[in-house]
Motif scaffolding. Sequence first.
Motif, mmCIF file in Angstrom:
data_model
loop_
_atom_site.group_PDB
_atom_site.id
_atom_site.type_symbol
_atom_site.label_atom_id
_atom_site.label_comp_id
_atom_site.label_asym_id
_atom_site.label_seq_id
_atom_site.Cartn_x
_atom_site.Cartn_y
_atom_site.Cartn_z
ATOM 1 N N ALA A 161 0.837 -1.212 0.000
ATOM 2 C CA ALA A 161 0.000 0.000 0.000
ATOM 3 C C ALA A 161 0.869 1.258 0.000
ATOM 4 N N TRP A 162 1.916 1.236 -0.825
ATOM 5 C CA TRP A 162 2.806 2.366 -1.015
ATOM 6 C C TRP A 162 2.601 2.886 -2.435
ATOM 7 N N SER A 163 3.195 4.019 -2.715
ATOM 8 C CA SER A 163 3.217 4.488 -4.091
ATOM 9 C C SER A 163 4.397 3.811 -4.807
ATOM 10 N N THR A 164 4.262 3.690 -6.105
ATOM 11 C CA THR A 164 5.359 3.147 -6.900
ATOM 12 C C THR A 164 6.574 4.055 -6.779
ATOM 13 N N ALA A 165 6.326 5.347 -6.668
ATOM 14 C CA ALA A 165 7.423 6.318 -6.538
ATOM 15 C C ALA A 165 8.238 6.059 -5.269
ATOM 16 N N LYS A 166 7.568 5.668 -4.178
ATOM 17 C CA LYS A 166 8.295 5.396 -2.936
ATOM 18 C C LYS A 166 9.247 4.224 -3.124
ATOM 19 N N VAL A 167 8.777 3.167 -3.762
ATOM 20 C CA VAL A 167 9.629 2.005 -4.017
ATOM 21 C C VAL A 167 10.816 2.431 -4.879
ATOM 22 N N SER A 168 10.551 3.204 -5.908
ATOM 23 C CA SER A 168 11.611 3.671 -6.793
ATOM 24 C C SER A 168 12.628 4.536 -6.056
ATOM 25 N N ARG A 169 12.151 5.462 -5.230
ATOM 26 C CA ARG A 169 13.066 6.341 -4.478
ATOM 27 C C ARG A 169 13.956 5.534 -3.544
#
Length: 92
Positions: free
Chosen positions: A37-45
């Motif tokens: 339940a995170w944003s894809t951007a968080k995983v990428s960062r």
Amino acid sequence: MSTSRGPSVRQRRLAAELRRLRERRGLTGDEVAERLAWSTAKVSRIENARTGAKIGDVRRLLELYEVDGPRHDDLISLAHDAAQRGWWEEYR
């Protein structure tokens, strides 16, 4: 001279390890984001060391990737150390 700090060597190493673990599990960044339940951007960062990974986030990732034992402990220790700068950083 710029006062902004880039990612430390430890942050980059942790990011690379987390990406490698995700890829070994056959997951995409989108799938990880959805499951946590995170944003894809968080995983990428996190995986690109653009932001420091919080210990709780690293624990959740390791649980998802089914990492335990000594490897788990080593990565948690690396996450703790990642926020700290090496002594050499003052001598840029």
